[in-house]
Design a protein around this motif. Structure first.
Motif, PDB file in Angstrom:
ATOM      1  N   ARG A  82       2.104   4.653   6.974  1.00  0.00           N
ATOM      2  CA  ARG A  82       1.297   4.567   5.760  1.00  0.00           C
ATOM      3  C   ARG A  82       0.154   3.567   5.924  1.00  0.00           C
ATOM      4  NH1 ARG A  82       5.403   4.199   0.609  1.00  0.00           N
ATOM      5  NH2 ARG A  82       6.406   6.239   0.823  1.00  0.00           N
ATOM      6  N   THR A  86      -4.455   4.130   6.456  1.00  0.00           N
ATOM      7  CA  THR A  86      -5.579   3.564   5.716  1.00  0.00           C
ATOM      8  C   THR A  86      -6.667   3.038   6.644  1.00  0.00           C
ATOM      9  OG1 THR A  86      -4.631   1.327   5.653  1.00  0.00           O
ATOM     10  CG2 THR A  86      -3.969   2.854   3.916  1.00  0.00           C
ATOM     11  N   ASP A 112      -5.754   0.509  -2.995  1.00  0.00           N
ATOM     12  CA  ASP A 112      -5.186   1.736  -2.447  1.00  0.00           C
ATOM     13  C   ASP A 112      -4.132   1.427  -1.378  1.00  0.00           C
ATOM     14  OD1 ASP A 112      -6.676   3.327  -4.078  1.00  0.00           O
ATOM     15  OD2 ASP A 112      -8.287   3.657  -2.628  1.00  0.00           O
ATOM     16  N   THR A 113      -4.463   0.464  -0.506  1.00  0.00           N
ATOM     17  CA  THR A 113      -3.509   0.086   0.542  1.00  0.00           C
ATOM     18  C   THR A 113      -2.259  -0.546  -0.063  1.00  0.00           C
ATOM     19  OG1 THR A 113      -5.338  -0.295   2.085  1.00  0.00           O
ATOM     20  CG2 THR A 113      -3.210  -1.251   2.650  1.00  0.00           C
ATOM     21  N   LYS A 115      -1.068   0.006  -2.980  1.00  0.00           N
ATOM     22  CA  LYS A 115      -0.303   1.052  -3.666  1.00  0.00           C
ATOM     23  C   LYS A 115       0.508   1.873  -2.683  1.00  0.00           C
ATOM     24  CE  LYS A 115      -0.862   4.857  -6.968  1.00  0.00           C
ATOM     25  NZ  LYS A 115      -1.827   5.657  -7.746  1.00  0.00           N
ATOM     26  N   ARG A 116      -0.085   2.157  -1.517  1.00  0.00           N
ATOM     27  CA  ARG A 116       0.633   2.931  -0.502  1.00  0.00           C
ATOM     28  C   ARG A 116       1.894   2.200  -0.047  1.00  0.00           C
ATOM     29  NH1 ARG A 116      -2.892   6.779   2.255  1.00  0.00           N
ATOM     30  NH2 ARG A 116      -5.009   6.621   1.417  1.00  0.00           N
ATOM     31  N   SER A 311      -8.797  11.233  -4.091  1.00  0.00           N
ATOM     32  CA  SER A 311      -7.493  11.513  -4.694  1.00  0.00           C
ATOM     33  C   SER A 311      -6.722  12.541  -3.880  1.00  0.00           C
ATOM     34  CB  SER A 311      -7.668  11.991  -6.134  1.00  0.00           C
ATOM     35  OG  SER A 311      -8.402  13.212  -6.184  1.00  0.00           O
ATOM     36  N   LYS A 313      -6.929  12.991  -0.551  1.00  0.00           N
ATOM     37  CA  LYS A 313      -6.431  12.317   0.643  1.00  0.00           C
ATOM     38  C   LYS A 313      -5.281  11.372   0.313  1.00  0.00           C
ATOM     39  CE  LYS A 313     -10.655  12.595   3.419  1.00  0.00           C
ATOM     40  NZ  LYS A 313     -11.721  11.838   4.115  1.00  0.00           N
ATOM     41  N   SER A 314      -5.370  10.712  -0.855  1.00  0.00           N
ATOM     42  CA  SER A 314      -4.295   9.800  -1.259  1.00  0.00           C
ATOM     43  C   SER A 314      -2.995  10.566  -1.486  1.00  0.00           C
ATOM     44  CB  SER A 314      -4.701   9.053  -2.534  1.00  0.00           C
ATOM     45  OG  SER A 314      -3.654   8.224  -2.979  1.00  0.00           O
ATOM     46  N   ASP A 317      -1.494  11.726   1.849  1.00  0.00           N
ATOM     47  CA  ASP A 317      -0.810  10.640   2.554  1.00  0.00           C
ATOM     48  C   ASP A 317       0.519  10.305   1.895  1.00  0.00           C
ATOM     49  OD1 ASP A 317      -2.773  10.417   4.439  1.00  0.00           O
ATOM     50  OD2 ASP A 317      -3.862   8.826   3.412  1.00  0.00           O
ATOM     51  N   GLN A 318       0.559  10.352   0.556  1.00  0.00           N
ATOM     52  CA  GLN A 318       1.812  10.074  -0.138  1.00  0.00           C
ATOM     53  C   GLN A 318       2.870  11.115   0.206  1.00  0.00           C
ATOM     54  OE1 GLN A 318       0.147   9.858  -4.135  1.00  0.00           O
ATOM     55  NE2 GLN A 318       0.834   7.739  -4.296  1.00  0.00           N
TER      56      GLN A 318
END
Length: 577
Positions: A82, A86, A112-113, A115-116, A311, A313-314, A317-318
């Motif tokens: 994860r 980023t 963002d990082t 949150k990941r 959003s 890409k986020s 990744d999730q």
């Protein structure tokens, strides 16, 4: 003949022009990024040299549950993926006390990082039973509005009939219905700790919707890949909308096929039926609940909606890195200082400078003025390496660690080795009686095979080390591989072209002793290839070093042949007397 002699000169000039273009492009791009973007002339530093942020994650366990080392190692691996997704490099993800996970990231981290990393619960797939806006006001059977219908112990928690699948509304008991109506999405719902085989009430991650979800039907480990891209039609035309493409294999593919067929029946009967949606739940929150608009049998579902590039890409990744074996909560988050600091960086730079000075001294002693070609080649290699690291820091989030500095220092010796191989090949050709221009071209043909083979081995070792290692060792492998590539570029576009031009210079082509290319000093005292003669007395007295060098360069067969020729010449001379 004149044209063939001019060809190496033209080649050398073109190569130098290409090198100049590369340098101008790299430093020009860096300058533009500094003026108009967030680039910097200085490469970013890693955790050991700059410090950063440390986040400690603690597993959320049910009563009596224990953390196994296998679960912890799997979680470390996924969280590391994860972080790397980023663009952050030189981050450290380790275990602490056989229970917690410590994530250390250089510099300041963005939201963002963070949150990941903090959204570290197990990814689950659940069918939607009910969905609504998070209002707390409902209308009862008597037609009156009621607020906050709290679930009570007198309400049944057991389904009246046994549910047949994850979309069966028999799961909706009176107690669960009251809980759904009373849930406030502004507060934690506790969904992250819900049993997998039971329904659960959860809210969307933005708090704008709440859901009553069936049991878990697929786990996050069913996803083998997820990516964001522009949605296309059946004819391959671009729609301009962003979508998230998922790839499932094996049992996950089969299970999703059955789920999609069931949900598509609800959609076909009523597109507004909430049971047509499939929720992706991460950290107890619904990160997406797409409607099933078709039966998907190939294991390649696509999620579309009002996505932006970021959003999409986020979410990808999730989904890709969400299959943690345990749920984790944030125990602490704090700023940490550099683990090594500027003193170690200064020491590393000093070591590199000492090594560079030693290389310069050796080349000037061994190769005279020819050694300046090595010095300028190292300067060019240093400029290319510095520009590359600064550009990678800007564009890819690369950070230079002390291990990376060590990789650069080691590369100084590897780079000088390429020049030595080349110069010695030229000297061998001069010993064979060639002129300087011819020796440069013939020496290059012989040297480049050795150089390419050597650099190929170095690059392969760096790539393997990078792929198999983690953390600082990866930093060492990366800079070693980068400098290996730059070494080849410098030899091809600078060192060889410079010697092609110098070979036409009268001072160098004359074989002046100061050039390091004096044939006599090199022991060039035989005529052509495989035609040897013993060094005569005049040469031995005039240049004893050349005589010894000639004898040293001869193979055993060559030396025996020279001795036999000398003995034969001496015998003939005696008979004549």
């Amino acid at each position: 003949m004149a044209q063939s002699r001019q060809a190496p000169v033209r080649h050398g000039r073109r190569a130098l022009i290409w090198l100049a273009v590369i340098l101008i492009a790299m430093f020009g791009g860096l300058a533009a990024g500094t003026m108009f973007g967030d680039a910097s002339w200085q490469p970013k530093l890693a955790l050991d040299l700059e410090g950063g942020t440390q986040i400690i994650l603690e597993p959320k366990l049910e009563g009596g549950q224990q953390v196994s080392s296998e679960q912890l190692n799997q979680a470390v691996s996924i969280i590391r993926q994860r972080v790397n997704a980023t663009g952050v490099t030189e981050a450290e993800v380790n275990t602490q006390g056989g229970r917690n996970i410590v994530v250390s990231i250089p510099g300041k981290i963005d939201e963002d990082t963070r949150k990941r990393i903090e959204s570290s619960a197990q990814l689950q797939f659940r069918s939607v039973l009910l969905a609504s806006a998070p209002t707390l006001t409902t209308v009862g059977e008597d037609g009156k509005e009621t607020t906050n219908p709290k679930p009570t112990d007198d309400l049944s928690k057991t389904p009246a009939t046994k549910p047949t699948d994850g979309s069966d509304q028999a799961w909706i008991t009176p107690y669960l219905s009251a809980e759904f109506l009373s849930t406030d999405c502004k507060s934690p719902t506790g969904a992250e700790n819900a049993p997998k085989d039971q329904p659960v009430v959860a809210c969307s991650d933005d708090g704008l919707a709440r859901y009553l979800l069936g049991p878990v039907e697929l786990g996050g480990d069913s996803i083998t890949d997820a990516s964001a891209g522009i949605k296309t039609t059946a004819n391959g035309a671009s729609t301009g909308e962003w979508a998230v493409n998922i790839k499932l294999e094996g049992k996950g593919k089969d299970a999703f096929t059955e789920v999609s067929k069931r949900l598509f029946k609800f959609y076909s009967a009523n597109p507004n039926d909430p049971r047509a949606a499939f929720a992706f739940v991460l950290d107890g929150k619904v990160i997406s609940a797409p409607v099933m608009q078709g039966a998907i049998t190939d294991g390649r579902p696509s999620i579309s909606g009002n996505f932006t590039e970021a959003s999409a890409k986020s979410l990808a990744d999730q989904l890709k890195y969400g299959a943690l074996p345990l749920s984790f909560g944030v125990q602490s988050s704090s700023e940490i200082s550099a683990t090594l600091g500027s003193a170690q960086l200064s020491g590393g730079m000093l070591a590199g400078l000492i090594g560079l000075i030693l290389v310069v001294i050796y080349t000037l002693f061994q190769y005279r003025l020819l050694g300046f070609v090595t010095i300028f080649s190292l300067v060019v290699a240093g400029a290319l390496t510095y520009a590359a690291l600064a550009l990678l820091s800007w564009g890819q989030g690369y950070r230079l660690s002390l291990a990376g500095v060590a990789g650069i220092i080691v590369a100084i010796g590897f780079t000088a080795d390429s020049f030595i191989v080349y110069f010695e090949r030229i000297r061998d050709e001069l010993r064979d009686g060639r002129g300087l221009e011819s020796a440069v071209e013939a020496g290059w043909k012989r040297a480049r095979r050795t150089i390419y083979a050597s650099k190929g081995v170095n690059l392969l070792a760096a790539v393997v080390l990078y792929l198999l290692a983690v953390g600082n060792v990866q930093g060492f492998a990366f800079t070693l591989g980068l400098t290996t590539v730059i070494d080849v570029i410098v030899v091809v576009l600078f060192t060889h072209p410079m010697l092609q031009l110098l070979a036409r210079n009268r001072f160098f082509s004359s074989g002046h002793p100061a050039t390091g290319l004096d044939p006599n000093a090199l022991g060039a005292i035989y005529r052509g290839r495989a035609q040897f003669r013993a060094p005569d007395a005049a040469v031995s007295k005039k240049a004893p070093g050349a005589s010894r060098e000639a004898q040293k360069r001869q193979t055993i067969a060559e030396r025996k042949l020279a001795e036999a020729q000398a003995a034969s010449a001496g015998s003939t001379s005696s008979k004549e007397k």
